[in-house]
Motif scaffolding. Structure first.
Motif, PDB file in Angstrom:
ATOM      1  N   ALA A 332      12.250   8.750  10.279  1.00  0.00           N
ATOM      2  CA  ALA A 332      11.447   7.838  11.091  1.00  0.00           C
ATOM      3  C   ALA A 332      12.041   7.655  12.487  1.00  0.00           C
ATOM      4  O   ALA A 332      11.353   7.220  13.407  1.00  0.00           O
ATOM      5  N   ASN A 333      13.330   7.990  12.655  1.00  0.00           N
ATOM      6  CA  ASN A 333      13.972   7.847  13.970  1.00  0.00           C
ATOM      7  C   ASN A 333      13.799   9.077  14.841  1.00  0.00           C
ATOM      8  O   ASN A 333      14.328   9.118  15.954  1.00  0.00           O
ATOM      9  N   LEU A 334      13.153  10.099  14.320  1.00  0.00           N
ATOM     10  CA  LEU A 334      13.095  11.357  15.041  1.00  0.00           C
ATOM     11  C   LEU A 334      11.660  11.837  15.181  1.00  0.00           C
ATOM     12  O   LEU A 334      10.836  11.610  14.306  1.00  0.00           O
ATOM     13  N   GLN A 335      11.420  12.520  16.286  1.00  0.00           N
ATOM     14  CA  GLN A 335      10.159  13.221  16.458  1.00  0.00           C
ATOM     15  C   GLN A 335      10.183  14.459  15.558  1.00  0.00           C
ATOM     16  O   GLN A 335      11.247  15.010  15.288  1.00  0.00           O
ATOM     17  N   GLU A 336       9.021  14.920  15.114  1.00  0.00           N
ATOM     18  CA  GLU A 336       8.980  16.133  14.310  1.00  0.00           C
ATOM     19  C   GLU A 336       9.518  17.308  15.120  1.00  0.00           C
ATOM     20  O   GLU A 336       8.998  17.597  16.201  1.00  0.00           O
ATOM     21  N   ALA A 337      10.541  17.951  14.617  1.00  0.00           N
ATOM     22  CA  ALA A 337      11.147  19.093  15.314  1.00  0.00           C
ATOM     23  C   ALA A 337      12.254  19.651  14.431  1.00  0.00           C
ATOM     24  O   ALA A 337      12.573  19.083  13.384  1.00  0.00           O
ATOM     25  N   VAL A 338      12.813  20.741  14.866  1.00  0.00           N
ATOM     26  CA  VAL A 338      13.995  21.296  14.199  1.00  0.00           C
ATOM     27  C   VAL A 338      15.207  20.935  15.057  1.00  0.00           C
ATOM     28  O   VAL A 338      15.289  21.354  16.216  1.00  0.00           O
TER      29      VAL A 338
ATOM     30  N   ASN B  83       9.619  17.803  22.134  1.00  0.00           N
ATOM     31  CA  ASN B  83       9.491  17.613  20.691  1.00  0.00           C
ATOM     32  C   ASN B  83      10.779  17.193  20.006  1.00  0.00           C
ATOM     33  O   ASN B  83      10.774  16.893  18.837  1.00  0.00           O
ATOM     34  N   LYS B  84      11.896  17.129  20.720  1.00  0.00           N
ATOM     35  CA  LYS B  84      13.118  16.658  20.076  1.00  0.00           C
ATOM     36  C   LYS B  84      13.490  15.304  20.641  1.00  0.00           C
ATOM     37  O   LYS B  84      14.030  15.205  21.741  1.00  0.00           O
ATOM     38  N   VAL B  85      13.161  14.267  19.901  1.00  0.00           N
ATOM     39  CA  VAL B  85      13.380  12.901  20.375  1.00  0.00           C
ATOM     40  C   VAL B  85      14.124  12.117  19.307  1.00  0.00           C
ATOM     41  O   VAL B  85      13.740  12.140  18.137  1.00  0.00           O
ATOM     42  N   ILE B  86      15.194  11.447  19.708  1.00  0.00           N
ATOM     43  CA  ILE B  86      15.970  10.621  18.793  1.00  0.00           C
ATOM     44  C   ILE B  86      15.773   9.171  19.229  1.00  0.00           C
ATOM     45  O   ILE B  86      16.053   8.814  20.374  1.00  0.00           O
ATOM     46  N   LYS B  87      15.256   8.364  18.290  1.00  0.00           N
ATOM     47  CA  LYS B  87      14.826   7.006  18.638  1.00  0.00           C
ATOM     48  C   LYS B  87      15.855   5.999  18.163  1.00  0.00           C
ATOM     49  O   LYS B  87      16.027   5.810  16.962  1.00  0.00           O
ATOM     50  N   LEU B  88      16.508   5.361  19.096  1.00  0.00           N
ATOM     51  CA  LEU B  88      17.492   4.339  18.772  1.00  0.00           C
ATOM     52  C   LEU B  88      16.963   2.989  19.209  1.00  0.00           C
ATOM     53  O   LEU B  88      15.946   2.897  19.903  1.00  0.00           O
TER      54      LEU B  88
END
Lengths: 735, 131
Positions: A332-338, B83-88
């Motif tokens: 849930a903390n991340l966007q869909e990606a590798v 597309n690579k996002v880390i949500k803090l």
């Protein structure tokens, strides 16, 4: 001067930040085991650090105005209530512990009671954390129930228990022996203790009894703590790999026993080893989180660990043997990606770090599969779209595709809608396959490139094929939650080329030919180097025996597919020719310094015959191979008659004829690795035999077989049989 | 009107990084015309104010407006195809080409300065942990 960018990117490390969404987590983890002896009514309380899932930030449960948590206890055997719960959650008044973003980490204390009512044996209790959400009508609905298991081992009079379960020693041969480690023996009455002769024990009331061949025996009585330590004879065991193992075995007179594993890591100089060099995690949002994985770090010395921000690694520093638990953060903390990163273990005793590659794939509810930048290939299984959702019943895919004609920029629009149902929270759809059906196929061969009209230039008449198809896709899911939702994602620009993705392609430039083998050519051959180019500028360089002999003018990428004709009439048998795609003009004339996608050709001697046969490959592009062996046309014409009566007599009357014309053509010697190109020809539905400039026969590949094999030269020759499609009944098929 | 100061003033040596900065600012300004609550921080802001930093590892932004932070963290990546996002909780980390981008949310009111046509956090206010 403008600001430079470092070669390695890195985020700031904020001391006050935490992940926006955290899942349930317990320390110690469920199932916790508790040991107690019969006759003893108390045991220490168990304090469980409880991380409550952040339901407030969970996108899947956003329909509740508040969340409350309560605890209850269930016993899996018997009716004795042997635990009770205290702490912030159980102490909250009805309707339960109110969650906020800042009160999600609490202690849950499990107290043990009424143990004198429990006989020897095992018991399991389940602490249930029940989460309820408040609906708009002020009623509460159960959102989640999380169990925490406690297992009680109630030991009988004859039982014995040693603690801890394992002890580890670390020793550099020739240096001071390691210090003693305490081990607790829990039992009632007398016992015997057996340990390896490479160790000794003291403390408590134990006394040495006797030596055996490989072990020593001690005797003692009752619960106590004793010390175990290695003797100098341990060095005779030499370097461990990764450790030497023995037992600390306690045996009661009646035969009950328990043991502690004794490990010795012994080295001549300190070093570390690790049992994994790569970890892979997968998570699907709202459906499945990745499970933790464990790394075993074994050696002597201290270490510190650095890691990507999307991983939790415990511990981050330590010494000697350590089990390192690696958990990806909640999806849930991340966007869909590798997500790709490294765990780097900096060990004090070695200048070289230990590196573990980590890949974490996060899938969302809608996973297109196809790339949204660059081109896709219709036959790749990576273009299979997948949908994951616990509440969805069907996925709807709306595809708006423009498929382009060959040679000219005419396009046909296709608007299709598909629905696929969910099964076990998942649905799939083969996007590439559907788009392929919309795309055109090569009707006629490219003309005007016949070798009979060949000029001396190496390169390059250019022929346009088709533009990659252009699609807009809208994927949506219908959910059946309390408040039905439609999840939808729109992908505006998707480009597709037919076939499988060749390896010789980068984002904007590549050779569109899945088969990579060198091609056998002669001076009479020509080849079409089929390219996709969307880069602003590129060149084709031709090498002859590794020396640059020709460089094309700069070519502009047009995001189209094109074939570049290469002639071989200026080369000699034995030459090795390479065509290379480059984006920058090479500075060296030495071919091995040129970086780019390459196609190799090997020039064979010319033969008596030369028939260039072309076919449509899996990409919908034209491939050419020169057949240098003999060929045979065989025509069979059969008249068709019927019986009629004339003058009261039955006579035959011809009303037509059928004709089948076959062509059997020998490839001549070709490279063994060209088998893949013969396969490509045989799988093609369309082929053409060039007869003269702008004139060709339409042929259909029927069969192929190897007729010669020169294993010394690694060359084969094939006979390939074709059926000929005549343009009309009266065409004559000879050369 | 689109923001293009990164390119016009050639802040970064790599033009792709300047375009990236322009794209982010353009989208932020569309959310709120008054950009006083969103600015550059970290080494980029230090460079703009005293030019003494070396190659940077990340472009850092900071805001004291929670809606702007949530827009940056949850909406902007989709608009810009990240597309690579880390949500803090108070930091959004975006792995992008040619370098990483991050945005911090602070509850402390920002002191934003206009230096060389860039909105930057005052040098003395930039937290030491922001690189």
């Amino acid at each position: 001067m403008a600001l430079q960018i470092a070669t390695t990117s890195q985020f700031s490390n904020s001391p006050t930040t935490f992940f926006n969404f955290q899942n349930w987590n317990f320390n110690p983890v469920s199932f916790t085991e508790i040991f107690s002896f019969i006759g003893i009514n108390t045991t220490s309380a168990l304090v469980v650090a409880t991380q409550i899932k952040n339901y407030i930030n969970d996108p899947g449960t956003a329909i509740y105005s508040e969340y409350r948590v309560t605890t209850t206890v269930e016993y899996l055997e018997g009716n004795v209530e042997w635990i009770n719960i205290t702490g912030a959650i159980s102490g909250a008044s009805s309707p339960g512990y109110l969650l906020s973003n800042s009160n999600l980490l609490v202690n849950t204390t499990i107290n043990f009671q009424n143990l004198n009512n429990i006989p020897s044996g095992n018991r399991v209790a389940r602490v249930l954390f029940t989460v309820k959400g408040k609906l708009s009508n002020d009623t509460f609905q159960t959102v989640d129930t999380i169990p925490y298991f406690v297992k009680l081992y109630r030991l009988g009079f004859g039982d014995v228990l040693t603690s801890p379960a394992e002890v580890n020693f670390f020793h550099i041969i020739g240096q001071t022996l390691p210090a003693a480690i305490p081990v607790t023996i829990n039992c009632l009455g007398a016992f015997n203790l057996f340990i390896s002769k490479d160790y000794y024990a003291n403390g408590g009331n134990i006394t040495f009894a006797e030596n055996f061949e490989t072990t020593r025996r001690f005797s003692g009585t009752g619960t106590q703590t004793v010390n175990i330590y290695p003797t100098i004879s341990i060095e005779n065991l030499g370097v461990s790999n990764p450790f030497h193992t023995s037992e600390f075995l306690v045996v009661k007179a009646a035969g009950q026993q328990d043991s502690t594993v004794v490990r010795m890591v012994q080295q001549t100089t300190p070093y570390y080893v690790i049992d994994e060099t790569a970890l892979t995690f997968n998570a699907i949002k709202q459906v499945q989180e990745a499970s933790p994985q464990v790394l075993n770090l074994i050696g002597i010395g201290t270490f510190t660990i650095t890691k990507p921000s999307w991983l939790t690694v415990t511990p981050l520093s330590g010494s000697n043997i350590q089990q390192i638990t690696v958990s990806p953060v909640s999806s849930a903390n991340l966007q869909e990606a590798v997500y790709v990163g490294k765990i780097i273990i900096d060990v004090s005793t070695d200048s070289k770090n230990i590196e573990i590659d980590v890949i974490y794939t996060v899938l969302g509810a809608i996973n297109l599969g196809a790339l949204t930048t660059g081109v896709n290939f219709t036959d790749d299984d990576s273009t299979i779209s997948s949908f994951h959702n616990p509440f969805a019943k069907k996925a709807t895919i709306l595809i708006d595709t423009l498929a382009y004609d060959y040679d000219i920029a005419l396009s046909t629009a296709h608007l299709n809608q598909f629905e696929t149902v969910f099964n076990k929270n998942k649905a799939e759809f083969y996007l590439g396959s559907v788009i392929k059906r919309c795309m055109k196929s090569l009707k006629d061969p490219i003309i005007g490139i016949n070798p009979l009209g060949m000029v001396n230039s190496l390169i390059f008449s250019v022929k346009k094929y088709y533009n990659p198809s252009f699609s807009k896709v809208i994927a949506s899911l219908d959910t059946v939650t309390a408040i039905p939702q439609v999840l939808s994602t729109t992908y505006n620009e998707l480009y597709f080329i037919k076939g499988r993705r060749p390896s010789r392609i980068s984002v904007n430039l590549g050779i569109i030919d899945y088969n990579e083998s060198a091609i056998r050519v002669t001076k009479n051959s020509f080849h079409l180097l089929n390219l996709y180019s969307a880069t602003s500028r590129f060149r084709i360089i031709v090498l002859r025996n590794n020396q640059i002999v020709n460089t094309s003018p700069p070519l502009a990428g047009s995001a189209k597919l094109a074939g570049f004709k290469i002639n071989f009439n200026t080369f000699l048998p034995g030459d090795i020719i390479e065509a290379i795609l480059v984006t920058q003009t090479p500075t060296s004339v030495n071919g091995q310094d040129v970086k780019g996608h390459r196609q190799k050709y090997i020039v064979f001697p010319t033969c008596k015959y030369s028939n260039n046969i072309a076919w449509e490959d899996e990409h919908g592009l034209m491939q050419v191979l020169e057949f240098t062996g003999n060929y045979v046309f065989s025509a069979e014409i059969e008249g068709k008659t019927k019986k009629v009566y004339k003058n009261f007599t039955e006579v035959f009357e011809k009303y037509g004829h059928s004709q089948e014309v076959l062509l059997e053509c020998n490839t001549g010697w070709i490279l063994k690795e060209n088998q893949e190109r013969i396969d490509s020809l045989m799988k093609s539905k369309k082929a053409w035999l060039y007869r003269s400039n702008n004139n060709y026969l339409s042929i259909i590949p029927v069969s192929s077989k190897i007729v010669n094999d020169d294993s010394n030269q690694a060359t084969y020759a094939y006979n390939v049989e074709f059926k000929i499609n005549p343009k009309n009944d009266f065409e004559n098929f000879t050369f | 009107m689109n923001y293009d100061n990164f390119t016009k003033l050639n802040l970064f040596e790599n033009p792709e990084a300047n375009v990236l900065g322009n794209q982010i600012m353009t989208n932020i300004l569309r959310q709120k015309n008054d950009n006083i609550n969103f600015c550059i921080t970290g080494d980029v802001a230090r460079y703009i104010q005293d030019s003494s930093v070396g190659p940077i590892k990340v472009i850092s932004f900071i805001t004291d407006q929670e809606p702007l932070f949530i827009f940056f963290r949850d909406i902007l990546p989709g608009l810009l195809n990240f597309n690579k996002v880390i949500k803090l909780s108070n930091q959004a980390q975006i792995e992008s080409f040619p370098l990483f981008v991050e945005c911090f949310y602070t509850t402390t009111a920002l002191n934003v300065l206009d230096v060389d046509d860039f909105d930057v956090q005052a040098l003395s206010d930039i937290p030491s942990y922001i690189i």
